[in-house]
Design a protein around this motif. Sequence first.
Motif, short mmCIF file in Angstrom:
data_model
loop_
_atom_site.label_atom_id
_atom_site.label_comp_id
_atom_site.label_asym_id
_atom_site.label_seq_id
_atom_site.Cartn_x
_atom_site.Cartn_y
_atom_site.Cartn_z
N SER A 534 47.13 30.16 36.12
CA SER A 534 47.02 31.54 36.61
C SER A 534 48.38 32.18 36.87
CB SER A 534 46.18 31.57 37.89
OG SER A 534 46.82 30.85 38.94
N VAL A 535 49.33 31.38 37.35
CA VAL A 535 50.67 31.93 37.63
C VAL A 535 51.33 32.38 36.33
CG1 VAL A 535 52.97 31.39 38.50
CG2 VAL A 535 50.94 30.57 39.73
N GLU A 536 51.26 31.53 35.32
CA GLU A 536 51.87 31.85 34.02
C GLU A 536 51.18 33.04 33.37
OE1 GLU A 536 53.15 27.24 32.94
OE2 GLU A 536 51.15 28.01 32.41
N MET A 537 49.85 33.09 33.51
CA MET A 537 49.10 34.20 32.92
C MET A 537 49.41 35.51 33.64
SD MET A 537 47.07 34.98 30.45
CE MET A 537 46.30 33.44 29.95
N ALA A 538 49.60 35.44 34.95
CA ALA A 538 49.95 36.65 35.72
C ALA A 538 51.29 37.21 35.25
CB ALA A 538 49.98 36.34 37.21
N GLU A 539 52.26 36.33 35.01
CA GLU A 539 53.56 36.77 34.52
C GLU A 539 53.44 37.42 33.15
OE1 GLU A 539 56.05 33.34 34.53
OE2 GLU A 539 56.20 33.24 36.73
N LYS A 540 52.59 36.84 32.31
CA LYS A 540 52.43 37.37 30.96
C LYS A 540 51.78 38.76 30.97
CE LYS A 540 50.98 35.89 26.37
NZ LYS A 540 52.37 36.01 25.88
N LYS A 542 51.83 40.74 33.61
CA LYS A 542 52.53 41.57 34.59
C LYS A 542 51.60 41.99 35.73
CE LYS A 542 56.06 43.32 31.42
NZ LYS A 542 55.75 42.33 30.38
N LEU A 543 50.85 41.02 36.23
CA LEU A 543 49.93 41.24 37.35
C LEU A 543 50.45 40.49 38.57
CD1 LEU A 543 46.45 40.76 35.61
CD2 LEU A 543 47.54 42.93 36.21
N SER A 544 50.16 41.02 39.75
CA SER A 544 50.51 40.30 40.97
C SER A 544 49.58 39.11 41.14
CB SER A 544 50.39 41.21 42.19
OG SER A 544 49.02 41.53 42.42
N ALA A 545 49.94 38.19 42.03
CA ALA A 545 49.10 37.01 42.28
C ALA A 545 47.72 37.43 42.79
CB ALA A 545 49.78 36.08 43.27
N ILE A 546 47.69 38.43 43.65
CA ILE A 546 46.41 38.90 44.20
C ILE A 546 45.56 39.52 43.10
CG2 ILE A 546 45.35 40.57 45.77
CD1 ILE A 546 47.69 40.15 47.67
N GLU A 547 46.18 40.35 42.26
CA GLU A 547 45.46 40.99 41.15
C GLU A 547 44.93 39.94 40.17
OE1 GLU A 547 47.71 45.30 40.71
OE2 GLU A 547 48.63 43.50 39.83
N MET A 548 45.75 38.91 39.94
CA MET A 548 45.32 37.86 39.02
C MET A 548 44.13 37.09 39.58
SD MET A 548 46.19 36.84 36.02
CE MET A 548 44.99 35.84 35.12
N ASP A 549 44.20 36.79 40.86
CA ASP A 549 43.09 36.07 41.49
C ASP A 549 41.79 36.88 41.40
OD1 ASP A 549 44.71 33.99 42.08
OD2 ASP A 549 44.66 34.21 44.25
N LYS A 550 41.90 38.18 41.66
CA LYS A 550 40.71 39.03 41.56
C LYS A 550 40.16 39.06 40.14
CE LYS A 550 41.72 42.16 45.42
NZ LYS A 550 42.03 43.57 45.81
N GLN A 551 41.07 39.10 39.17
CA GLN A 551 40.65 39.13 37.76
C GLN A 551 39.94 37.82 37.38
OE1 GLN A 551 41.14 41.74 35.10
NE2 GLN A 551 39.46 40.36 34.63
N LEU A 552 40.50 36.70 37.78
CA LEU A 552 39.90 35.41 37.45
C LEU A 552 38.57 35.21 38.16
CD1 LEU A 552 43.04 33.08 37.43
CD2 LEU A 552 41.87 34.13 35.47
N GLU A 553 38.49 35.65 39.41
CA GLU A 553 37.22 35.54 40.14
C GLU A 553 36.14 36.37 39.46
OE1 GLU A 553 35.46 36.01 44.69
OE2 GLU A 553 37.47 36.72 44.21
N LYS A 554 36.52 37.57 39.02
CA LYS A 554 35.57 38.44 38.32
C LYS A 554 35.11 37.80 37.01
CE LYS A 554 35.35 42.93 35.99
NZ LYS A 554 36.14 44.14 35.60
#
Length: 567
Positions: A534-540, A542-554
């Motif tokens: 998730s961290v690597e995907m967020a960097e790719k 350009k999402l924040s950690a919180i935004e990435m978590d919300k995206q993955l949960e969805k």
Amino acid sequence: MDFIPQTMIAKPKVLLVYTQRMIRGRTFEMIENLGILTLAAQLNANGFDAKAYTGITTDAVKVIETNKDDLFAVCFYCDFDNRSAVASIIKYLKKNKKFYVLLGGPQTLHMTELDLKTYQADAIIKGEAEESLLIWLNAKIKGTADFVPGEIRPGQNFDYVYLEAFSNYELPRNEDVLNYQERPLLSVITARGCPYRCAFCFEGGNSKQLRMRTAEAVLNEIEVRLKNSYRPRYLFFCDDTFTTNPVRLKKILTGLKKLRQNYDFVWFCEGHSGFLVKHPELISEMIDSGMVRMQIGMESGVEAVLTAYGKQAKPADIRKVVEICYREGLPQLTGNYIIGGAFENQHTLEQTTHEVLELLDLAPGMLDISTTFIMPLPGTQIYQHPENFGIVLEDRECLTAMEDFPVNHTEELSLPEVCMGRSRFITAVSNKMKAQFEKDLIDPKRIRADFNLAFKYGIAAGYLKFIYGKNKLMVQYYQKLFEFKGLLKEWQELNEYQKKTWIIHRSADFSLLDLQTTSSDEIEILSYSGRFNSVEMAEKLKLSAIEMDKQLEKMSRRYLILFAEFI
């Protein structure tokens, strides 16, 4: 019969058949007929070569044709549903085949010597035939006219045979099924007879006193049959009196829990809500020992109707059992409602529907509701005195239909109105279930449990069959989750460290995606499946950690992704 060769008499081949009308996939094909299996075991222990076969009528005739040259006898199991089919098959066989044809089963209780002409079998044997069938077949081998308990003969009295110590006879064996292939379901019966006298029930209306096997005998049979199994099994306790005796029940539960330490199985039983509300602690013990599905008699949401049926339970009892089962985590609780039954009218239909919808609200994801019409079974109060229940029988013998169309109506409802009542009831239940799923009211743990029971033990409940199973994304998601046996996890299973470090994996094929509802970020995440955490995907992205978590949960809630520790 002079045509029977001596080689057959040395070890005569007997085929025991349970056949029903031509509707594939009916329940009778899924649940082993323990009556013919038990008889096969008894015959095989006494010098015969016996096999049991269950299937639809056309398949049954083909099987008999295939084996005709080797058969000494064919024995038919006859119940209320298959009477006309069995009669037709026997008439055909007696014209064309050279082996004995016998008739037995529960329907023989109501047969007389007139049925000798109707069915044209070589013999009709009434009752539990572990001894009688053996006597009859051996007499034919010897050429003697031995007295056979329960056999109908012209001009003679004949009684239905009830065996008291039926645990003394041979145990049913799966290998006695013709062309046996192991399936998940393993049927077991722990008692014969019934202490209840429900107005619509054949067993309650006709049986002798309840005869229960000991807990030790039941557990011994289960262990013996599990030893011969090669896959996870689903024990199906067939008798509707399993919970009648709390002392015996507790012994069986203790034994099942111990057996589960060595064998992979879960189990089903029927329970009586009037009994269970008096012994609520037993429900958790039953679940703890492996029960994953239970059926209780529901029948109607109207107390006066249940009283008329003699159910010895009230809607409040049913509601209480539902609450306890849901609280204790039972995966599936099933119940059947009779539409067009005693004193049915528009008001009772509405009251029953309202009651069921409230039960679904109490236990989202657990209840598996089915419906049926009244079947006027011989010997029951409804068959003998339908007028006492406000019922008008149009076809008492059910010659025009089976469960698919009513053979009766009530004093206030016509046949079309009964059919429409059932349709409206099913629609209301179905819409409630769909709404619960769409509004995320069903605990994800229950959904996962249903899929696990389906994939591993062959148990498919209503929510899975009619909702989950129609969502191809869900099916692939859970198939992959269980296929990798713990190597894959769901988002909600991960701890905070795992959410950052575990690799994102696509759970379903791209072909199943609705691209109109899939965002560009989601497509990109799925495209890089199995490569980034998730961290690597967020960097790719350009999402924040919180935004990435919300995206993955969805995406997890949409059954698009799973997670693994490694690539």
